[in-house]
Each structure stands twice: as C-alpha cells, then as structure tokens.
Design a protein around this motif. Structure first.
Motif, PDB file in Angstrom:
ATOM      1  N   UNK A  81      17.680  -3.824  -2.296  1.00  0.00           N
ATOM      2  CA  UNK A  81      16.340  -4.333  -1.754  1.00  0.00           C
ATOM      3  C   UNK A  81      15.215  -3.833  -2.834  1.00  0.00           C
ATOM      4  N   UNK A  82      14.367  -4.975  -3.010  1.00  0.00           N
ATOM      5  CA  UNK A  82      13.332  -4.804  -3.842  1.00  0.00           C
ATOM      6  C   UNK A  82      12.148  -4.665  -3.288  1.00  0.00           C
ATOM      7  N   UNK A  83      11.713  -3.240  -3.304  1.00  0.00           N
ATOM      8  CA  UNK A  83      10.233  -3.033  -2.348  1.00  0.00           C
ATOM      9  C   UNK A  83       9.220  -3.484  -2.748  1.00  0.00           C
ATOM     10  N   UNK A  84       9.226  -4.521  -3.845  1.00  0.00           N
ATOM     11  CA  UNK A  84       8.085  -5.322  -4.304  1.00  0.00           C
ATOM     12  C   UNK A  84       7.924  -6.417  -3.369  1.00  0.00           C
ATOM     13  N   UNK A  85       8.951  -6.810  -2.662  1.00  0.00           N
ATOM     14  CA  UNK A  85       8.837  -7.830  -1.653  1.00  0.00           C
ATOM     15  C   UNK A  85       8.794  -7.442  -0.351  1.00  0.00           C
ATOM     16  N   UNK A  86       7.695  -7.791   0.264  1.00  0.00           N
ATOM     17  CA  UNK A  86       7.636  -7.199   1.838  1.00  0.00           C
ATOM     18  C   UNK A  86       8.372  -7.957   2.705  1.00  0.00           C
ATOM     19  N   UNK A  87       8.907  -8.941   2.565  1.00  0.00           N
ATOM     20  CA  UNK A  87       9.909  -9.636   3.311  1.00  0.00           C
ATOM     21  C   UNK A  87      11.208  -9.028   3.208  1.00  0.00           C
ATOM     22  N   UNK A  88      11.567  -8.573   1.798  1.00  0.00           N
ATOM     23  CA  UNK A  88      12.915  -8.003   1.807  1.00  0.00           C
ATOM     24  C   UNK A  88      12.859  -6.436   2.443  1.00  0.00           C
ATOM     25  N   UNK A  89      11.744  -5.983   2.437  1.00  0.00           N
ATOM     26  CA  UNK A  89      11.509  -4.695   3.119  1.00  0.00           C
ATOM     27  C   UNK A  89      11.826  -4.776   4.512  1.00  0.00           C
ATOM     28  N   UNK A  90      11.058  -5.879   5.125  1.00  0.00           N
ATOM     29  CA  UNK A  90      11.196  -6.001   6.555  1.00  0.00           C
ATOM     30  C   UNK A  90      12.824  -6.092   7.019  1.00  0.00           C
ATOM     31  N   UNK A  91      13.272  -6.938   6.167  1.00  0.00           N
ATOM     32  CA  UNK A  91      14.714  -7.488   6.581  1.00  0.00           C
ATOM     33  C   UNK A  91      15.695  -5.990   6.272  1.00  0.00           C
ATOM     34  N   UNK A  92      15.225  -5.206   5.549  1.00  0.00           N
ATOM     35  CA  UNK A  92      16.237  -3.852   5.307  1.00  0.00           C
ATOM     36  C   UNK A  92      16.118  -3.021   6.368  1.00  0.00           C
ATOM     37  N   UNK A  93      14.706  -2.732   6.814  1.00  0.00           N
ATOM     38  CA  UNK A  93      14.232  -1.998   7.714  1.00  0.00           C
ATOM     39  C   UNK A  93      14.935  -2.542   9.089  1.00  0.00           C
ATOM     40  N   UNK A  94      14.687  -3.788   9.220  1.00  0.00           N
ATOM     41  CA  UNK A  94      15.482  -4.228  10.582  1.00  0.00           C
ATOM     42  C   UNK A  94      16.993  -3.970  10.514  1.00  0.00           C
ATOM     43  N   UNK A  95      17.745  -4.101   9.476  1.00  0.00           N
ATOM     44  CA  UNK A  95      19.129  -3.790   9.424  1.00  0.00           C
ATOM     45  C   UNK A  95      19.246  -2.315   9.583  1.00  0.00           C
ATOM     46  N   UNK A  96      18.505  -1.494   9.194  1.00  0.00           N
ATOM     47  CA  UNK A  96      18.644  -0.029   9.346  1.00  0.00           C
ATOM     48  C   UNK A  96      18.650   0.279  10.562  1.00  0.00           C
ATOM     49  N   UNK A  97      17.298  -0.284  11.194  1.00  0.00           N
ATOM     50  CA  UNK A  97      16.912   0.348  12.601  1.00  0.00           C
ATOM     51  C   UNK A  97      18.170  -0.412  13.716  1.00  0.00           C
ATOM     52  N   UNK A  98      18.893  -1.636  13.274  1.00  0.00           N
ATOM     53  CA  UNK A  98      19.880  -1.877  14.047  1.00  0.00           C
ATOM     54  C   UNK A  98      21.032  -0.994  14.415  1.00  0.00           C
ATOM     55  N   UNK A  99      21.169   0.100  13.589  1.00  0.00           N
ATOM     56  CA  UNK A  99      22.147   1.147  13.983  1.00  0.00           C
ATOM     57  C   UNK A  99      21.461   2.382  14.460  1.00  0.00           C
ATOM     58  N   UNK A 100      20.214   2.269  14.651  1.00  0.00           N
ATOM     59  CA  UNK A 100      19.479   3.368  15.399  1.00  0.00           C
ATOM     60  C   UNK A 100      18.278   3.653  14.577  1.00  0.00           C
ATOM     61  N   UNK A 101      17.170   4.502  15.135  1.00  0.00           N
ATOM     62  CA  UNK A 101      15.935   4.605  14.462  1.00  0.00           C
ATOM     63  C   UNK A 101      15.972   5.695  13.344  1.00  0.00           C
ATOM     64  N   UNK A 102      15.302   5.573  12.227  1.00  0.00           N
ATOM     65  CA  UNK A 102      15.408   6.591  11.296  1.00  0.00           C
ATOM     66  C   UNK A 102      14.562   7.812  11.877  1.00  0.00           C
ATOM     67  N   UNK A 103      14.866   8.971  11.249  1.00  0.00           N
ATOM     68  CA  UNK A 103      14.037  10.361  11.470  1.00  0.00           C
ATOM     69  C   UNK A 103      13.165  10.744  10.211  1.00  0.00           C
ATOM     70  N   UNK A 104      13.728  10.040   9.208  1.00  0.00           N
ATOM     71  CA  UNK A 104      12.784  10.385   8.048  1.00  0.00           C
ATOM     72  C   UNK A 104      12.786   9.623   6.967  1.00  0.00           C
ATOM     73  N   UNK A 105      11.968   9.400   6.035  1.00  0.00           N
ATOM     74  CA  UNK A 105      11.783   8.335   4.821  1.00  0.00           C
ATOM     75  C   UNK A 105      11.198   9.298   3.702  1.00  0.00           C
ATOM     76  N   UNK A 106      12.012   8.965   2.659  1.00  0.00           N
ATOM     77  CA  UNK A 106      11.518   9.448   1.270  1.00  0.00           C
ATOM     78  C   UNK A 106      11.073   8.326   0.188  1.00  0.00           C
ATOM     79  N   UNK A 107       9.759   8.162  -0.013  1.00  0.00           N
ATOM     80  CA  UNK A 107       9.255   7.273  -0.914  1.00  0.00           C
ATOM     81  C   UNK A 107       9.412   7.773  -2.040  1.00  0.00           C
ATOM     82  N   UNK A 108      10.560   7.348  -2.776  1.00  0.00           N
ATOM     83  CA  UNK A 108      10.984   7.918  -4.203  1.00  0.00           C
ATOM     84  C   UNK A 108      11.046   6.874  -5.106  1.00  0.00           C
TER      85      UNK A 108
END
Ligand code: HXC
Ligand code: NAP
Length: 301
Positions: free
Chosen positions: A75-102
């Motif tokens: 995922x290229x986080x410079x692209x908002x649509x790509x972020x939305x797609x990644x987060x959708x995929x991750x959430x499909x398995x269940x919600x995150x409990x934490x995020x590290x902006x690294x």
C-alpha cells in the motif's frame, strides 16, 4: 535477520494476545522491530509498504522466527484510495486495536535546493499519509465505540526544528499537533494518541538518506549524545509496546523522546551540516538518488 528474542522485551509473554496492530512502513527498520515485538507478545500484526515483496518477506521472516500471524500488505499511503482499500481489507478480518504511524520519507538537503516535488515526496508520506491512515481507522473505531491506541513515530525535531531536513521536521511537527489534538477530541471515546520521538537508531533506510556513504555497521555514535551511543532496537520496541497496551491507559497526548538525552544537549538535528560546501552536497545528493532508484525499482504499488 530478526532483531529480537522474547528476552529483549520487558513484558510478560502473551501480553498482547487479542490485540490487532497495523504498522505502516513495517517491512523495514524500526517498523519491522516494532512488528516483531507485537508478534512475540501475541498480537496479530499487519505491516504495509510500497515494496510488496519486502513486506511479504518480512511477514514470513517474523512468523518463521516467532509463529503467530503477520500479514504484509502492499500500500502506498500517499494515495487515500489505496489506504481506504487496505483498511477495508484489514477490518474484514476484525477491527484493529492499535495503529503505529511509522512510514516516512526523508533526505538531507539544503532547503534552497528543494523542488516542489521534493517537498511533496516527503510531506505526502509523513503529513498527509499518516493523517489519512489515522482517519480511516478512527472513523471505524468511533462508529463501533471501540477502544484503540495510536502511536506515531516522530523525531525530536518537532520541538526545536530540523535544519537540512525541513519537509520532514514540518511534517512530523504536524503529526505532533495531530497527536495532541485528537488525544483531546477522541480521548473521551476511548481512542488514545501518543508519539515517540527517537534519536539515532541506525537503520539502512535512514542512514542511506541522512548519513549517505556511511554504513549502519560502521556508524559511530554522535559524540554529542550524552549516553555516548545510538539507540538499540529493543529499547524502541519496548516503548512502543508500552504505549500500545492498555497498561498505559492513562497516558494520552504525549510525545516521548528516546534519544539518550541528545536533543537536550545538541538539538539532535543536522545543524552541523552548515559546514558543508557544494561538493559535499552534490556527493550526498548523488548517493541518496541511487538509494532512491534502487528502492523504487522494488515497488509494486
Ligand atoms: C534534493 C531530492 C533528493 C535530495 C530526492 N529529491 N532526493 N532533492 N536532494 N537528496 C527530489 C527529487 O529530485 C524529486 O524532485 C523529488 O525529490 C522526488 O524524488 P523521487 O526519487 O522521485 O521520490 P520518490 O520515489 O517518491 O521517493 C520518496 C523519497 C525517498 C522520500 C524521496 O527517499 C523514499 O522513498 N524514502 C522512503 C524511506 C526513507 O526515506 N526512510 C528514511 C526515514 S528516516 P524533482 O523536482 O527533481 O522531480 C527519518 C528520520 C530519521 O525519517 C531521523 C534521524 C535522527
Ligand atoms: P526505513 O527503514 O526507511 O522505514 C521507512 C518505511 O516507510 C519503509 O519500510 C518504507 O517502505 C515505508 N514507506 C515509505 N513511504 C511509504 C508510503 N508512501 N507508503 C507506505 N509505506 C511507505 O527507516 P526507519 O529508520 O526505520 O524509519 C522509521 C520511522 O522512524 C520513520 O517515521 C522515521 O522518520 C522515524 N525515525 C527514525 C530514526 C532513525 O534513527 N532510524 C530517528 C527518528 C525517527 P517502502 O519504501 O517499501 O514503501
């Protein structure tokens, strides 16, 4: 080679069982070691980066070493649509409990030599990208009433500026303000925001662009660091786990330096490069460009 064993961590085995953590830029460097710590302690981990092969290889390497579940997402986080797609995929398995902006981009340059594209290359990753990842996660946490912890990896330059790394310093300072602002705005809904401001931790990605020509192995610590050494990966990993875990539930809106006291003594930045002339800057730029080209050739998104 992985960086950690369970003995490097201060916490009891299984501490993070049930937690689900996304680490942007988790395929390399500090992101990788924080992913490793979370995995060792039982969390399910997602890592993302533009080089799909790198994040997949890191996920496999960490699981081979420690078991558990780590998923690499291109995922290229410079692209908002790509972020939305990644987060959708991750959430499909269940919600995150934490995020590290690294995830970050950076290089040393005289500010007068920067083009608009050079400024954007850094700010679009650090300032905009980190915000949009936070927003995509935050909207979901708020809608579901979930508790979560967000940790952003900054630099000590957020307090005293970053000469010769101005786009990075400006962007990280923006994330520092995001941390303070959302700690208040979303804190009463269970979402905590904190940040870590590391001093020098030798990684290939940072050294090639901030210390071009010097390998991470040969690099001696800056003599102005009061503790007279660079940071160790396990030290950073322990701090990140502390901030992610509910054990630190009353810590909110803080940016914690882990730099051996460096910024208190010398500012912690690259002010010393004022001594460089045209030839040093040209050599640095050429070296950084060849690293950038090599990395770009591996990108899959
Ligand atoms: C001046 C430069 C430059 C340099 C690139 N540019 N390098 N300008 N001096 N040394 C300019 C280019 O000329 C171009 O502008 C623009 O930047 C975009 O360059 P690209 O190579 O096309 O960029 P891109 O492929 O998007 O790569 C992004 C990047 C790269 C940020 C430039 O470095 C990257 O991908 N970095 C990711 C990893 C990283 O940086 N890790 C270090 C994190 S360490 P023109 O106008 O010429 O087209 C850190 C803090 C450490 O953040 C703190 C230590 C204490
Ligand atoms: P690094 O290994 O170069 O890490 C940066 C990571 O960000 C890479 O994995 C890179 O992967 C990823 N990334 C960059 N642009 C991205 C994008 N557009 N989308 C998704 N991922 C992206 O360097 P590091 O030293 O570990 O740095 C990690 C963090 O620590 C950064 O925030 C940095 O500012 C901070 N920091 C480091 C030090 C230090 O001494 N090392 C000191 C202070 C702060 P791809 O190239 O595959 O995308």
């Amino acid at each position: 080679m992985t960086d950690l064993t369970p003995d490097d961590l201060m916490f009891r085995p299984g501490l993070m069982k049930g937690q689900r953590i996304l680490i942007t830029g988790g395929g390399t460097g500090l992101g990788k070691v924080m992913a490793e710590a979370c995995l060792i302690l039982g969390a399910e981990v997602y890592i993302c980066g533009r080089r799909g092969g790198v994040v997949e290889a890191t996920a496999k390497e960490l699981m081979d070493a420690h078991g558990g579940k780590c998923t690499g997402v291109a995922c290229d986080i410079r692209v908002p649509e790509a972020i939305a797609e990644m987060i959708e995929t991750v959430w499909a398995d269940g919600p995150l409990t934490g995020l590290i902006n690294n995830a970050a981009g950076n290089f040393i340059s005289r500010t007068e030599d920067l083009s608009a594209r050079g400024f954007d290359a850094i700010s679009n990753i650090v300032f905009r990208g980190s915000f949009f990842v936070t927003l995509e996660c935050g909207k979901r946490w708020l809608a579901a009433g979930d508790h979560a912890s967000v940790v952003s990896i900054l630099t000590t330059w957020v307090w005293n500026g970053g000469p010769f790394t101005v786009p990075s310093a400006m962007s990280k300072a923006g994330l520092n303000v995001m941390t303070q602002s959302l700690a208040v705005e979303w804190g009463n809904r269970g979402i905590r925001f904190n940040a870590i401001a590391p001093g020098p931790f030798p990684t290939e990605g940072a050294w090639a662009r901030l210390n071009p020509g010097a390998g991470t192995e040969s690099e001696k610590a800056d003599p102005t660091i009061p503790l007279n050494r660079n940071g160790e990966m396990r030290e950073l990993a322990n701090l990140a786990v502390y901030l992610l875990d509910p054990g630190s539930a009353y810590v909110n809106g803080q940016t914690i330096a882990i730099d051996g006291g460096s910024h208190l003594k010398s500012g912690g930045g690259f002010g010393r490069l004022s001594e460089w002339g045209d030839s040093e800057w040209e050599a640095a730029r050429n070296s950084i460009r060849s690293t950038n080209e090599k990395d770009r050739a591996q990108r899959t998104v």
